[in-house]
Design a protein around this motif. Structure first.
Motif, short mmCIF file in Angstrom:
data_model
loop_
_atom_site.label_atom_id
_atom_site.label_comp_id
_atom_site.label_asym_id
_atom_site.label_seq_id
_atom_site.Cartn_x
_atom_site.Cartn_y
_atom_site.Cartn_z
N GLU A 1 -6.85 20.39 2.35
CA GLU A 1 -7.10 21.80 2.06
C GLU A 1 -5.91 22.47 1.38
O GLU A 1 -5.94 23.66 1.10
CB GLU A 1 -7.43 22.55 3.35
CG GLU A 1 -8.65 22.02 4.09
CD GLU A 1 -9.93 22.17 3.28
OE1 GLU A 1 -9.99 23.11 2.45
OE2 GLU A 1 -10.84 21.35 3.46
N GLY A 2 -4.86 21.72 1.13
CA GLY A 2 -3.68 22.28 0.49
C GLY A 2 -2.67 22.86 1.44
O GLY A 2 -1.73 23.52 1.01
N HIS A 3 -2.82 22.64 2.76
CA HIS A 3 -1.84 23.12 3.72
C HIS A 3 -0.57 22.29 3.65
O HIS A 3 -0.63 21.07 3.53
CB HIS A 3 -2.39 23.06 5.15
CG HIS A 3 -3.59 23.90 5.39
ND1 HIS A 3 -4.74 23.41 5.95
CD2 HIS A 3 -3.82 25.21 5.12
CE1 HIS A 3 -5.64 24.37 6.05
NE2 HIS A 3 -5.10 25.47 5.55
N ASN A 4 0.54 22.96 3.76
CA ASN A 4 1.82 22.28 3.90
C ASN A 4 1.93 21.79 5.33
O ASN A 4 2.06 22.58 6.27
CB ASN A 4 2.96 23.24 3.57
CG ASN A 4 4.30 22.77 4.10
OD1 ASN A 4 4.57 21.57 4.14
ND2 ASN A 4 5.12 23.71 4.53
N CYS A 5 1.87 20.49 5.53
CA CYS A 5 1.83 19.93 6.88
C CYS A 5 3.17 19.28 7.22
O CYS A 5 3.25 18.06 7.44
CB CYS A 5 0.68 18.94 7.01
SG CYS A 5 -0.94 19.72 6.86
N VAL A 6 4.22 20.07 7.23
CA VAL A 6 5.56 19.60 7.59
C VAL A 6 6.04 20.43 8.77
O VAL A 6 6.22 21.64 8.67
CB VAL A 6 6.55 19.72 6.42
CG1 VAL A 6 7.97 19.36 6.85
CG2 VAL A 6 6.11 18.82 5.27
N ALA A 7 6.25 19.76 9.90
CA ALA A 7 6.71 20.45 11.10
C ALA A 7 8.21 20.29 11.31
O ALA A 7 8.84 21.09 11.97
CB ALA A 7 5.97 19.92 12.33
N GLN A 8 8.77 19.23 10.75
CA GLN A 8 10.20 18.97 10.91
C GLN A 8 10.72 18.31 9.65
O GLN A 8 10.05 17.48 9.05
CB GLN A 8 10.46 18.07 12.13
CG GLN A 8 11.93 17.97 12.52
CD GLN A 8 12.14 17.02 13.69
OE1 GLN A 8 11.67 15.89 13.67
NE2 GLN A 8 12.85 17.48 14.71
N LYS A 9 11.93 18.71 9.26
CA LYS A 9 12.47 18.21 7.99
C LYS A 9 13.98 18.12 8.04
O LYS A 9 14.65 19.00 8.55
CB LYS A 9 12.03 19.13 6.84
CG LYS A 9 12.50 18.67 5.46
CD LYS A 9 11.90 19.56 4.39
CE LYS A 9 12.29 19.08 2.99
NZ LYS A 9 11.67 19.92 1.95
N SER A 10 14.51 17.05 7.51
CA SER A 10 15.96 16.87 7.40
C SER A 10 16.21 16.08 6.13
O SER A 10 15.85 14.91 6.04
CB SER A 10 16.52 16.13 8.62
OG SER A 10 17.90 15.88 8.46
N GLY B 1 21.21 18.41 15.23
CA GLY B 1 20.58 17.20 15.73
C GLY B 1 19.16 16.98 15.25
O GLY B 1 18.59 15.92 15.52
N VAL B 2 18.57 17.94 14.55
CA VAL B 2 17.21 17.75 14.06
C VAL B 2 17.16 16.53 13.13
O VAL B 2 17.95 16.41 12.21
CB VAL B 2 16.72 19.00 13.30
CG1 VAL B 2 15.39 18.73 12.61
CG2 VAL B 2 16.59 20.17 14.25
N GLY B 3 16.28 15.62 13.40
CA GLY B 3 16.13 14.43 12.59
C GLY B 3 17.01 13.27 13.00
O GLY B 3 16.86 12.18 12.49
#
Length: 510
Positions: A179-188, A391-393
């Motif tokens: 549907e074109g949603h940006n499906c990123v919950a965590q990013k590093s 510490g993310v990622g």
């Protein structure tokens, strides 16, 4: 672990990621816009000396202090039995992923996951071509069921022979639903904003668990994409590797390490020669200690260090003065670069032990030695659930790859190697490793077991197995032209997620 002169700051402090956001082809957003300024990090650039700062809202997740307290500690020992994954005898099974420039022709890839309590990421390889163009974009498809969460991580190493690059050279990952949603919950991500391509680009993103009443990203087919922005001349092929895996749940809540940042006592033992490899897959495991070596200009070198669950890795780097050849071009920065890369190519940030500022390079001098003492955050599985903060990622314990490169623009046949020393140590008490709940079924599980049997024949019984299986079945056709338009609309939507590398915020939709 001697400390030299102050280096240039490296990558930016990690911040948070937001949830999925609906992006429309015209560049607008609905359901909570990332263009309002949230999601940006605080940090400093490398050789430009500029900084950028903004604030983020507090979200739930495992806590870690951004300004940890200090205490002196003796070097600890890594426990090989208390790691999430091991790579010293990994079966490097990989195939061409054959990414498509046309979203509607993207091949279907089957990600790895967990089976029999072990993590089996799948390793793929692909390449950017025609790099003299301003941008290049490759697409792959992945199927996700209810409650599944996808992790996508990559490494793009620099290549010899590059003569010119755009100042905005970047590598951008995407996960987008039908549907074109940006499906990123965590990013590093480690993203360059200068012209040098001095060290590998590395990055990691993961989706939320799809489905559920409050989740915009629904089960089905997802577009996984990697974009190059900025021209590289002459036109060439830039190979890269990436991993896909379904993030497993754990059978019990893992214990998080204390946030205390331990400053190690000085180790004055003599330095011994450092064993390095030209390729990541051939990197040797190095224990704690003091090492010395030389680096040829612009040649990437690798080794590995074992870090147990909940431990920190200390990396103290010193570069000797360099000898400049007559009429040497010093208009561009000359640096010693290092990157710590997790077992699934997830970037691991190193910060100064005295100022908690991220560093990944020192600017080399012809007059005096330069160096810095750095340390990572505790590397532990609870970081996988964090939405913001340090510490993310940095979630996967085990053997962490370390890349070294003496970046020397306009190097000539008379350019001398760089002499350096590096001290390595771990601190902290090893914690219990997470107990993964199996999430591979059907053919994916069969492939994992088959790969494990092959590995056992090679006396590799304890490592995760990297599996690759390409599937070009077209499946159901969707209006991916809309998705392509979303990605192509440069600057349409503000940044989502956390970026590190040079203190810049980059949108997922451009």
């Amino acid at each position: 672990m001697a400390l030299g002169l102050a280096p240039q700051p490296g990558h930016a402090q990690q911040a948070n990621t937001t949830g999925s956001t609906v992006a429309t082809p015209g560049g607008g957003t609905s359901g909570g816009t990332p263009a309002d300024g949230t999601g940006a990090g605080t940090g400093a650039t490398g050789n430009t000396g500029t900084t950028s700062t903004s604030t983020t809202a507090s979200t739930a997740g495992a806590s870690a202090s951004s300004q940890p307290s200090q205490e002196t500690a003796a070097p600890a020992t890594a426990d090989p039995s208390k790691v999430s994954t091991k790579t010293d005898d990994v079966q490097e099974t990989k195939e061409a992923a054959n990414g498509a420039t046309d979203p509607q022709k993207a091949p279907l890839l089957v990600p790895g996951g967990a089976i029999d309590g072990k993590l089996y990421p799948k390793l793929f390889q692909d390449k950017f071509t025609d790099t003299a163009t301003a941008r290049g974009l490759l697409h792959w498809d992945v199927e996700l069921k209810e409650d599944e969460r996808l992790a996508f991580s990559y490494i793009v190493p620099p290549k010899q022979g590059i003569q010119r690059m755009d100042s905005t050279l970047q590598i951008i990952p995407f996960i987008i639903d039908q549907e074109g949603h940006n499906c990123v919950a965590q990013k590093s991500t480690d993203q360059e904003d200068n012209t040098n391509f001095a060290a590998p680009f590395t990055g990691y993103i993961s989706s939320p668990r799809v489905g559920g009443q409050d989740q915009e990203c629904k089960p089905g087919k997802f577009k996984v994409s990697l974009e190059r922005r900025g021209a590289i001349e002459p036109s060439m092929e830039i190979p890269f590797e990436f991993m896909l895996w379904k993030v497993p749940r754990t059978s019990e809540e893992p214990t998080a390490a204390a946030s205390t940042n331990a400053t190690l006592t000085t180790d004055d033992s003599p330095a011994v020669p450092l064993t390095m490899a030209d390729e990541r897959k051939n990197a040797k495991l190095i224990g704690s200690g003091n090492y010395s070596g030389t680096l040829e200009p612009n040649k990437l070198q690798w080794f590995k260090v074992l870090v147990s669950e909940g431990q920190r890795l200390h990396v103290d780097v010193n570069a000797s003065p360099i000898e400049l050849e007559r009429n040497a071009d010093t208009s561009q920065p000359i640096s010693l670069e290092w990157r710590v890369v997790g077992p699934t190519f997830n970037p691991v940030m190193t910060t100064g032990t005295t100022d908690s500022v991220p560093y990944d390079n020192v600017s080399v001098s012809s007059k005096q030695a330069v160096g810095i003492e750095t340390v990572t955050n505790p590397i532990q599985w609870p970081n996988l659930e964090k939405e913001q903060g340090s510490g993310v990622g940095e979630f996967l314990s085990g053997e962490q790859w370390v890349a070294l490169r003496y970046y020397r623009p306009q190097a000539t046949a008379n350019t001398q190697p760089l002499k350096f020393t590096i001290s390595l140590a771990v601190s902290g008490t090893p914690l219990s490793v997470p107990k993964f709940v199996d999430n591979l079924t059907g053919q994916a599980a069969t492939d994992a077991k088959r790969q494990e049997a092959v590995a056992e024949e090679s006396q590799s019984k304890t490592s995760p197995r990297f599996m690759v299986r390409s599937n070009s079945t077209p499946g159901q056709l969707w209006t991916w032209a809309m998705v392509a338009a979303i990605v192509a609309s440069i600057g349409a939507v503000g940044g989502v997620g956390i970026l590190r590398g040079r203190g810049k915020e980059v949108s997922l939709f451009h």
